[in-house]
Design an enzyme around this catalytic site. Structure first.
Site, PDB file in Angstrom:
ATOM      1  N   ASN A 214      -5.137   2.596   1.371  1.00 44.39           N
ATOM      2  CA  ASN A 214      -5.980   1.573   1.984  1.00 44.39           C
ATOM      3  C   ASN A 214      -6.538   2.093   3.297  1.00 44.39           C
ATOM      4  OD1 ASN A 214      -5.427  -0.329   0.045  1.00 44.39           O
ATOM      5  ND2 ASN A 214      -3.884  -1.389   1.242  1.00 44.39           N
ATOM      6  N   ASP A 283      -1.558  -2.923  -3.016  1.00 51.41           N
ATOM      7  CA  ASP A 283      -1.042  -3.957  -3.914  1.00 51.41           C
ATOM      8  C   ASP A 283      -0.541  -3.364  -5.225  1.00 51.41           C
ATOM      9  OD1 ASP A 283      -1.499  -6.196  -2.266  1.00 51.41           O
ATOM     10  OD2 ASP A 283      -3.648  -6.049  -2.671  1.00 51.41           O
ATOM     11  N   LYS A 293      -0.984  18.357 -11.285  1.00 52.69           N
ATOM     12  CA  LYS A 293      -2.341  17.856 -11.049  1.00 52.69           C
ATOM     13  C   LYS A 293      -3.059  17.600 -12.374  1.00 52.69           C
ATOM     14  CE  LYS A 293      -6.632  19.022  -8.755  1.00 52.69           C
ATOM     15  NZ  LYS A 293      -7.432  20.044  -8.095  1.00 52.69           N
ATOM     16  N   PRO A 312       5.904  -4.466  -4.701  1.00 51.99           N
ATOM     17  CA  PRO A 312       6.546  -5.670  -4.153  1.00 51.99           C
ATOM     18  C   PRO A 312       5.793  -6.144  -2.912  1.00 51.99           C
ATOM     19  CG  PRO A 312       7.845  -3.708  -3.627  1.00 51.99           C
ATOM     20  CD  PRO A 312       6.737  -3.257  -4.537  1.00 51.99           C
TER      21      PRO A 312
HETATM   22  O1  C5P Z   1      -1.589 -10.247   0.411  1.00 48.98           O
HETATM   23  P1  C5P Z   1      -2.231  -9.465   1.501  1.00 48.98           P
HETATM   24  O2  C5P Z   1      -2.055  -7.978   1.327  1.00 48.98           O
HETATM   25  O3  C5P Z   1      -3.630  -9.796   1.786  1.00 48.98           O
HETATM   26  O4  C5P Z   1      -1.404  -9.912   2.793  1.00 48.98           O
HETATM   27  C1  C5P Z   1      -1.463  -9.230   3.977  1.00 48.98           C
HETATM   28  C2  C5P Z   1      -0.169  -9.391   4.725  1.00 48.98           C
HETATM   29  O5  C5P Z   1       0.956  -9.191   3.861  1.00 48.98           O
HETATM   30  C3  C5P Z   1      -0.023  -8.327   5.780  1.00 48.98           C
HETATM   31  O6  C5P Z   1       0.778  -8.890   6.806  1.00 48.98           O
HETATM   32  C4  C5P Z   1       0.696  -7.226   5.040  1.00 48.98           C
HETATM   33  O7  C5P Z   1       1.381  -6.349   5.920  1.00 48.98           O
HETATM   34  C5  C5P Z   1       1.631  -7.990   4.162  1.00 48.98           C
HETATM   35  N1  C5P Z   1       1.927  -7.336   2.860  1.00 48.98           N
HETATM   36  C6  C5P Z   1       3.187  -6.859   2.607  1.00 48.98           C
HETATM   37  N2  C5P Z   1       3.458  -6.290   1.368  1.00 48.98           N
HETATM   38  C7  C5P Z   1       2.523  -6.191   0.435  1.00 48.98           C
HETATM   39  C8  C5P Z   1       1.220  -6.673   0.710  1.00 48.98           C
HETATM   40  C9  C5P Z   1       0.954  -7.232   1.924  1.00 48.98           C
HETATM   41  O8  C5P Z   1       4.056  -6.929   3.467  1.00 48.98           O
HETATM   42  N3  C5P Z   1       2.808  -5.638  -0.734  1.00 48.98           N
END
Ligand code: C5P
Length: 400
Positions: A214, A283, A293, A312
């Site tokens: 990301n 995600d 590779k 998770p």
């Molecule tokens: O669901 P989303 O990624 O938009 O949510 C963002 C918030 O959730 C941020 O605080 C991010 O650090 C946290 N987060 C997390 N674990 C994930 C996804 C997001 O702790 N897998």
């Protein structure tokens, strides 16, 4: 003023040492941060750098002797120590440390250290000397005595020395002294509190050379960790792959993937007062990590299809603990900031979410934040990330 050194008055006492040139730079940093600096120099200090330089940088006449007739009452040791928020002896030579440890009063600097009000004007000492001088039992005895008397000793560092030898005794760099002084003088509303922060992106490997990640520089999370440490908290920072220095006083755990971040965070989360999730966690991850590779097939035009598995949700998992810390989430949105962020706050079951416009802040040194809780919203207008982090930590300290 969100910079803790703004408006502070520092009594900067220089004894003899080649490292004196670093104190010119330190004075610049302090003045730029809005502190006022009164320099005093021993006779030895003036062999290495001139009072002219220090006067020009501090904008104040330098005091060179306890017999300074410019002081109407002839008592610079009283006057200068009464107005200071801290006395910083840098460079602190072996000789000066001996004088300070003994409580001598036969020259300006030790006399002033002796005359200051210990509770109101703390003493910080920044040693600078040859490694043998530093290691000598006499110096180590003096260091131990200074600490026992309540002084804070900053450094020394190890490394190349002006004499050509290598070892302990080198004075800290100007920026390091500045950071430590700031840490020392900042208000401590989070003293005794433990804070856990995630920062940066995660990196989910596809094969040994490729991966999915990301946008995230980690700057906001690192600034928050720094501000929390300044405020006196015991801070653990779990960082994805970023190339940022660890803020002073912060314990850092480096991870790469979301699963590793989860594994680092969950065992610690139960013992924290607050958890601030700034990391941009991927995600999904490739369901399978290829050992070698992936190669383009000769003449073929088909791109591989990568099956994905869900990572998770670290923040949601911490918020679901039987006794969760105070959880703060971050939401990077590209539109309908407040609406999306509030929906996310409810979905994750957390008391506070901090919303920002993702594309407008990625990689930048500034940002603008919107704090959203059950009661409503609070805007923190555009500023550098460290100032915003300090404001956020001030806000958080009232909630704990
Ligand atoms: O669901 P989303 O990624 O938009 O949510 C963002 C918030 O959730 C941020 O605080 C991010 O650090 C946290 N987060 C997390 N674990 C994930 C996804 C997001 O702790 N897998």
């Amino acid at each position: 003023m969100s910079n803790p050194l703004h408006g502070k008055h520092i009594l900067l006492a220089m004894s003899g040492g080649i490292a004196g040139y670093k104190i010119a730079e330190l004075t610049r940093l302090l003045v730029k941060a809005g502190a006022s600096v009164q320099v005093m120099m021993s006779e030895a200090a003036q062999q290495f750098i001139t009072p002219v330089t220090m006067q020009a940088l501090s904008g104040r006449e330098v005091v060179l002797t306890q017999w300074d007739a410019r002081q109407p009452n002839h008592m610079p040791h009283i006057n200068l120590s009464r107005e200071a928020d801290a006395m910083l002896v840098a460079p602190a030579s072996a000789d000066m440390m001996a004088a300070l440890a003994q409580g001598r009063a036969d020259e300006l600097i030790a006399l002033t250290a002796l005359a200051r009000r210990i509770e109101e004007c703390p003493l910080l000492v920044v040693p600078a000397m040859n490694r043998e001088m530093w290691a000598h039992p006499a110096t180590q005895r003096n260091v131990a005595q200074l600490k026992a008397d309540g002084a804070t000793v900053l450094g020394p560092a190890a490394g190349d020395q002006a004499c050509g030898e290598i070892g302990d005794g080198r004075m800290l760099e100007a920026q390091q002294i500045f950071d430590q002084l700031l840490l020392f003088l900042a208000p401590k509303p989070l003293r005794g509190r433990a804070l856990l922060v995630t920062a940066g992106p995660t990196f989910e490997p596809i094969d040994p050379v490729r991966g999915i990640t990301n946008h995230s520089s980690g700057k906001m999370g690192f600034a928050i960790a720094q501000a929390a440490a300044e405020a006196g908290a015991a801070v653990t920072l779990v960082a994805g792959p970023v190339s940022l220095p660890t803020p002073p006083g912060v314990r850092r755990i480096d991870v790469q993937t979301a699963q590793q971040m989860f594994d680092a965070v969950l065992p610690l989360a139960g013992q924290q007062d607050a958890f601030i999730a700034t990391a941009a966690v991927a995600d999904w991850r490739p369901a399978q990590v290829h050992k070698h590779k992936l190669k383009k097939a000769e003449g073929a035009v088909t791109a591989p299809t990568i099956a994905m598995a869900e990572n998770p949700d670290i923040l949601a998992a911490v918020a679901r603990l039987p006794q969760p810390p105070f959880c703060v989430g971050f939401a990077a949105e590209s539109e309908k900031l407040a609406e999306h962020a509030e929906a996310k706050r409810r979905r994750k079951g957390i008391p506070l979410i901090v919303a920002n416009l993702g594309p407008a802040t990625f990689g930048r040194d500034d940002n603008a934040l919107l704090l959203i809780d059950e009661q409503g919203q609070r805007e923190l207008p555009r500023a550098d990330k460290l100032s915003l982090a300090r404001e956020l930590i001030r806000d958080l300290s009232t909630r704990l």
